[in-house]
Design an enzyme around this catalytic site. Structure first.
Site, PDB file in Angstrom:
ATOM      1  N   HIS A 112       0.825  -1.207   0.000  1.00 44.90           N
ATOM      2  CA  HIS A 112       0.000   0.000   0.000  1.00 44.90           C
ATOM      3  C   HIS A 112       0.866   1.267   0.000  1.00 44.90           C
ATOM      4  O   HIS A 112       2.038   1.245   0.400  1.00 44.90           O
ATOM      5  CB  HIS A 112      -0.919   0.012   1.219  1.00 44.90           C
TER       6      HIS A 112
ATOM      7  N   ARG B 217      -6.092   0.939   3.875  1.00 46.53           N
ATOM      8  CA  ARG B 217      -4.947   1.454   3.127  1.00 46.53           C
ATOM      9  C   ARG B 217      -4.598   0.570   1.931  1.00 46.53           C
ATOM     10  O   ARG B 217      -4.163   1.070   0.891  1.00 46.53           O
ATOM     11  CB  ARG B 217      -3.739   1.644   4.047  1.00 46.53           C
TER      12      ARG B 217
END
Length: 231
Positions: A9, A58
């Protein structure tokens, strides 16, 4: 030959302030969204058939940003998050007339970041000052030593690899191109398997935020080529 794209991420709000995050569900920062956009441009020549992410926002944000900032990656399909079958509020594709237009995004907790236990929410620099930088590095990067109250990478791998082998790998064996947007340690678990790394070798592995790694996977599930799109 199938493509497997692994992407950590983008920077989260807690990455930005140097905190241990683990299972705390912190969204991307502005920089993190920009990193995901850059990752999208790096992947514009690739086509994805199915996407897997963790349950943490995320990772989901990163996947969605990559897929929607560059429409070519989806090959004309619409990315749609596939919610759990036992969640009656999120059904809706049963009567959809053209499922081939959907690019499914599956979320699963097996791909979540390692659980950092008592360290979650603590500042990494302050923790290093208290316990020593060497000890904190062991907690962060060793294969079989867990942080206090948390998971080791070995523990994390014990939940990641069964999901990878049973759910993700079959798509690759069918020749489907797969993207996984997840976390440093859940991805290290997969990379350790793909690259045949030892515990000592994986301890030295660092993954940049939103830096795609692309594997070519043959019909036997073996890696034939790997490239890191970090330029």
């Amino acid at each position: 030959m199938a493509k497997l794209i692994l992407t950590r991420h983008g920077q989260s709000l807690w990455n930005a302030v140097n905190k241990f995050t683990g299972w705390v569900d912190v969204p991307l920062s502005e920089r993190g969204r920009a990193e995901a956009t850059i990752a999208s441009t790096k992947l514009r020549e690739y086509r994805v058939d199915v996407v897997f992410t963790s349950k943490l926002i995320r990772a989901i944000e990163t996947a969605v940003c990559i897929l929607t900032e560059c429409d070519d990656i989806c090959g004309g399909k619409i990315p749609i998050i596939q919610h759990d079958d036992d969640d009656p509020d999120w059904k809706g594709l049963d009567n959809y007339d053209n499922p081939d237009e959907v690019l499914p995004i599956f979320t699963n907790a097996a791909l979540d970041e390692r659980y950092y236990g008592n360290l979650q929410g603590l500042n990494k620099a302050q923790t290093a000052a208290e316990y020593g930088a060497d000890q904190v590095q062991i907690w962060r990067r060793s294969y079989d030593i867990a942080p206090p109250g948390g998971e080791s990478l070995e523990d994390t791998q014990a939940r990641v690899l069964p999901y990878f082998n049973e759910t993700i790998l079959p798509y690759l064996l069918q020749g489907k191109n797969v993207m996984i947007a997840a976390h440093g340690n859940s991805l290290r678990s997969i990379i350790m398997k793909l690259d045949k790394l030892s515990g000592e070798e994986v301890a030295k592995l660092e993954l940049g935020t939103a830096v795609p790694i692309v594997y070519d996977i043959d019909e036997h599930g073996e890696v034939t080529h790997k490239v890191v799109l970090d330029l």
